[in-house]
Scaffold this active site. Structure first.
Site, PDB file in Angstrom:
ATOM      1  N   LYS A 149      -0.533   1.665   6.965  1.00  0.00           N
ATOM      2  CA  LYS A 149      -0.881   2.049   5.600  1.00  0.00           C
ATOM      3  C   LYS A 149      -2.122   1.313   5.096  1.00  0.00           C
ATOM      4  O   LYS A 149      -2.987   1.908   4.442  1.00  0.00           O
ATOM      5  CB  LYS A 149       0.294   1.776   4.664  1.00  0.00           C
ATOM      6  CG  LYS A 149       1.457   2.746   4.797  1.00  0.00           C
ATOM      7  CD  LYS A 149       2.527   2.470   3.750  1.00  0.00           C
ATOM      8  CE  LYS A 149       3.636   3.518   3.817  1.00  0.00           C
ATOM      9  NZ  LYS A 149       4.679   3.295   2.804  1.00  0.00           N
ATOM     10  N   ALA A 163       0.840  -1.198   0.000  1.00  0.00           N
ATOM     11  CA  ALA A 163       0.000   0.000   0.000  1.00  0.00           C
ATOM     12  C   ALA A 163       0.873   1.245   0.000  1.00  0.00           C
ATOM     13  O   ALA A 163       0.584   2.217   0.691  1.00  0.00           O
ATOM     14  CB  ALA A 163      -0.940   0.000   1.210  1.00  0.00           C
ATOM     15  N   ASN A 196       6.175   9.988   2.886  1.00  0.00           N
ATOM     16  CA  ASN A 196       5.294   9.303   1.933  1.00  0.00           C
ATOM     17  C   ASN A 196       4.246  10.229   1.320  1.00  0.00           C
ATOM     18  O   ASN A 196       3.680   9.915   0.265  1.00  0.00           O
ATOM     19  CB  ASN A 196       4.555   8.148   2.619  1.00  0.00           C
ATOM     20  CG  ASN A 196       5.465   7.106   3.215  1.00  0.00           C
ATOM     21  OD1 ASN A 196       5.157   6.520   4.247  1.00  0.00           O
ATOM     22  ND2 ASN A 196       6.621   6.864   2.592  1.00  0.00           N
ATOM     23  N   CYS A 245      37.353  -6.538   4.896  1.00  0.00           N
ATOM     24  CA  CYS A 245      38.491  -5.677   5.241  1.00  0.00           C
ATOM     25  C   CYS A 245      38.379  -4.309   4.583  1.00  0.00           C
ATOM     26  O   CYS A 245      38.857  -3.312   5.132  1.00  0.00           O
ATOM     27  CB  CYS A 245      39.806  -6.356   4.849  1.00  0.00           C
ATOM     28  SG  CYS A 245      40.209  -7.780   5.891  1.00  0.00           S
ATOM     29  N   GLY A 270       0.816   0.999  -4.636  1.00  0.00           N
ATOM     30  CA  GLY A 270      -0.357   0.412  -3.997  1.00  0.00           C
ATOM     31  C   GLY A 270      -1.510   1.382  -3.828  1.00  0.00           C
ATOM     32  O   GLY A 270      -2.682   1.016  -4.032  1.00  0.00           O
ATOM     33  N   CYS A 278       7.972 -17.341 -14.587  1.00  0.00           N
ATOM     34  CA  CYS A 278       7.649 -16.773 -13.286  1.00  0.00           C
ATOM     35  C   CYS A 278       8.700 -15.728 -12.921  1.00  0.00           C
ATOM     36  O   CYS A 278       9.661 -15.493 -13.660  1.00  0.00           O
ATOM     37  CB  CYS A 278       7.564 -17.860 -12.218  1.00  0.00           C
ATOM     38  SG  CYS A 278       9.161 -18.487 -11.624  1.00  0.00           S
TER      39      CYS A 278
END
Length: 733
Positions: free
Chosen positions: A80, A33, A64, A181, A37, A166
């Site tokens: 949200k 969201a 936001n 390091c 969203g 997919c």
């Protein structure tokens, strides 16, 4: 229908009555969201979808509000999902939006839960969560629409099990990492200092005791990788000396005799650097760092740092100083003195939170001002010591938070394209006798036997891209077929609902493979005869190994866990048990673990096996190829493979390059490769394998042995191995 006249007339006219009627029947899951969203939720509500579940684990931050328009200032710090659902409900009174404030990876959101939806729409910015949703949709057989943006660019991709590739069919770039390091003692770029502050120093000062000790394991790994031994010894000593600083931080109050900020500063930016300078060999070919002095920086008399930052504490265009408080614009750089003051104030704020038991540990969060101030100040102080250019708070936030620029217009376009893709998926499935989103879609048949569902033609679907071409802002490409080597969508999925406190690993494995009769006869081995559900005409034993994720649970030589319950093995709801055939002739079976229904009889078996059992997919046999009679000169230092002159085929004892998925490895012809498989020679004495091209394959015992440096052979003279080389004889027979 809505009381507002004509609310749906335009949509019905465009989509047609048949497709439009499906909108109200289709259960939609929206994951995320945020920027995409919020736009997506608004668009699907106005389109006519009425059964919507919105899930997000985040809360609203002030940053936001410039692009997530469903939120207002009064909503900051609120969930949200709940806030967005409340705001979007007013767009269509007929819409029922169910908000969930939670993590999509929580165990209650298992395969059964996903199967209750007709389509899943991803609006995520997290690679791990995207992979999880992709796997759950592949297991549940639910269409997924994947999306993403990067500035003015964006992409929307429909993903359907067995019809398209997919999300994991194509390897994703791994996050850039740096040698230990380099981060801990020899930084040369601002990002090195930022990673050090965020990932190392934050954990040492404000993390758990385990995090403080995590640096030791990193050093162990660096030592194995051959990094500078003397340097690593110094770093071990440095890590142990953090104990005093951690104690001062956790006992801090305004009246404390010891200032934890000063103690931390003098240890990290003075003592540790002086220790590194004692290793003169490190600085023969690089500029040495300069230890920083707390008091001289505060009074403005510190000299010795050659960097672009101002050193005398005065402020020009880079910032503003108001007494001991730093007031700055995020996009302007601070002076050395201002960075020290910011370091002190942020350490005091974080220490106060720990000492008051408000929290037990503190992790970096780009939206947490205190942690962002700390990382900004610490990274800039370290940059100053090493003569590296400092960064503004805004730049540090972008780099430490892995922020990709988000543009509201791009989000809106992508959200519209997601809805169009969802409509295309529904249109393609109109030939189905029942809506794919109805509750009946949770039948177990579809998950392990796609053939029980009507075939749907998805050939008209396309991947859509936003591109920076004014003349052609949108482009589309044809969907790709599933990658035959993918370790996610090419596996066979099934589901077992069970009581994990009473169900054993043997119950699951033997039951799914149809070995229940052998269990009754007391057979404790992980092997069995071919069964009719596998459509296997060949008689013979099939040995298997069992995994949960990358954790091995059993194999043919080790079956101690077979009679342990799933709960005792920590195999929870929503997890997958992977059944991998040792000979590599069968595809991997992924068994999803679900909950027993409340109506399950208490005296019945504590599990419900799928009915019918999953059809095991047998891989086609590898194609044989004839190697050249006289191999050309070798171009690789690897040993050439031996040639069996009896059948002119090359026999692979150990590929060396491929850590192999027993149920998914492929040869150069794209065909499956078994544990001992016939593969073609490339003409240079090498054998190549593309099974792990995607980086995602089912686990295997062979890979475990290879990672430990063990190669299994039939004899010391085999595989190009010299007769006098050391071997371990496991069985002389």
């Amino acid at each position: 229908m809505s009381t507002a006249p004509g609310r749906t007339k335009h949509a019905e006219a465009i989509l047609g009555p048949k497709l439009h009627s499906r909108l109200s029947q289709t259960k939609v899951l929206v994951v995320g969201a945020g920027g995409i969203g919020c736009e997506l939720l608004k668009t699907i509500v106005l389109t006519g979808f009425t059964q919507i579940t919105l899930l997000d684990l985040d809360t609203i931050d002030l940053s936001n509000l410039n692009r997530q328009f469903l939120f207002r200032t009064k909503d900051v710090k609120k969930p949200k999902s709940i806030t967005a659902a409340r705001a979007a409900s007013s767009f269509n009174p007929n819409a029922k939006i169910t908000p969930i404030f939670g993590n999509i990876k929580d165990e209650e959101y298992d395969v059964n839960w996903f199967k209750g939806f007709g389509v899943v729409l991803n609006a995520l910015d997290n690679l791990d969560a995207r992979r999880h949703v992709n796997k759950m949709c592949m297991a549940a057989g639910v269409p997924l629409v994947e999306s993403g943006t990067a500035g003015y660019l964006g992409q929307v991709q429909p993903l359907v099990k067995d019809a398209t590739e997919c999300f994991d069919c194509i390897p994703k770039p791994t996050p850039k990492s740096f040698p230990v390091c380099t981060i801990r003692s020899t930084p040369s770029q601002p990002i090195h200092c930022i990673v050090w502050s965020k990932s190392y120093l934050m954990g040492q000062l404000f993390g758990t005791d385990e995090e403080a000790g995590a640096g030791t394991s990193e050093l162990d790994e660096a030592e194995k990788n051959g990094e500078n031994a003397e340097e690593i010894a110094k770093l071990r000593q440095e890590a142990r000396s953090f104990a005093r600083v951690r104690a001062a931080i956790r006992s801090y109050n305004v009246n404390s005799p010891e200032d934890p900020a000063k103690i931390a500063f003098e240890k990290v930016f003075k003592a540790d650097i002086e220790n590194l300078l004692s290793m003169s060999d490190m600085w023969k070919h690089r500029a040495p760092p300069v230890p920083l002095d707390y008091d001289t920086i505060i009074n403005g008399s510190f000299v010795g740092v050659d960097s672009s930052q101002a050193l005398n504490g005065t402020t020009g265009a880079s910032g503003q100083t108001n007494g001991s408080k730093v007031v700055m614009k995020d996009q302007k750089k601070l002076t050395l003195k201002e960075n020290l003051e910011l370091f002190v104030s942020s350490v005091h704020s974080l220490s106060a939170r720990l000492s008051s038991n408000e929290v037990q540990t503190i992790e970096f969060d780009k939206d947490d001002e205190d942690t962002l101030d700390f990382v900004t100040a610490a990274s800039n102080l370290r940059s100053a010591a090493y003569g590296i250019e400092g960064k503004s708070k805004w730049e540090v936030k972008e780099m430490a938070g892995n922020i990709i620029p988000a543009i509201a217009t791009t989000n809106a376009i992508i959200a519209g394209l997601i809805v169009l893709q969802a409509l295309n998926l529904l249109r393609a499935s109109l030939s189905s006798p029942s809506p794919s989103a109805s509750a009946s879609s949770s039948s177990q048949d579809a998950i392990h036997d796609p053939g029980t569902q009507p075939k749907v033609d998805y050939s008209s679907l396309r991947n859509v891209h936003i591109q920076i071409k004014p003349s052609v802002p949108l482009s589309s490409v044809k969907l790709s077929s599933p990658n035959p080597n993918c370790g996610i969508c090419r596996d066979t999925y099934t589901l077992v609902n069970c009581d994990r406190t009473r169900t054993t690993l043997r119950d699951i494995v033997h039951g799914v493979l149809g070995w229940s009769k052998q269990k009754a006869n007391g057979n404790s081995q992980l092997n069995g005869q071919g069964n009719d559900v596998a459509d296997n005409d060949e008689e013979g034993d099939r040995e298997i190994s069992v995994y949960e994720d990358k954790r091995i649970l059993a194999d043919p030589d080790w079956d101690d866990n077979l009679d342990r319950t799933l709960e005792s093995l920590n195999v929870g709801r929503g997890k997958f048990i992977s059944i991998v055939h040792e000979d590599g002739a069968w595809e991997t079976v992924q068994v999803g673990i679900g909950e027993l229904p409340p109506t399950h009889p208490p005296n019945a078996d504590p599990y419900i096996l799928p009915s019918p059992l999953p059809k095991l997919v047998k891989k086609p046999k590898s194609k044989q190829s004839v190697p050249p009679s006289t191999p050309p000169p070798r171009t690789s230092l690897k040993r050439s493979l031996p040639v069996d002159n009896d059948n002119d085929d090359v026999l692979v004892i150990d590929d060396g390059e491929n850590d192999g998925k027993k149920a998914g490895a492929r040869d150069t012809n794209g065909e499956p490769a078994a544990k001992k498989a016939k593969m073609s020679n490339d003409g240079a004495g090498n054998t190549k394998n593309s099974a792990n091209a995607t980086g995602l394959t089912s686990p295997s015992k062979k890979r475990k042995l290879e990672e430990d440096g063990l190669v299994m052979m039939d004899g010391p003279g085999e595989g190009g191995m010299d007769e006098d080389e050391d071997v371990i004889i496991i069985d002389e027979d």
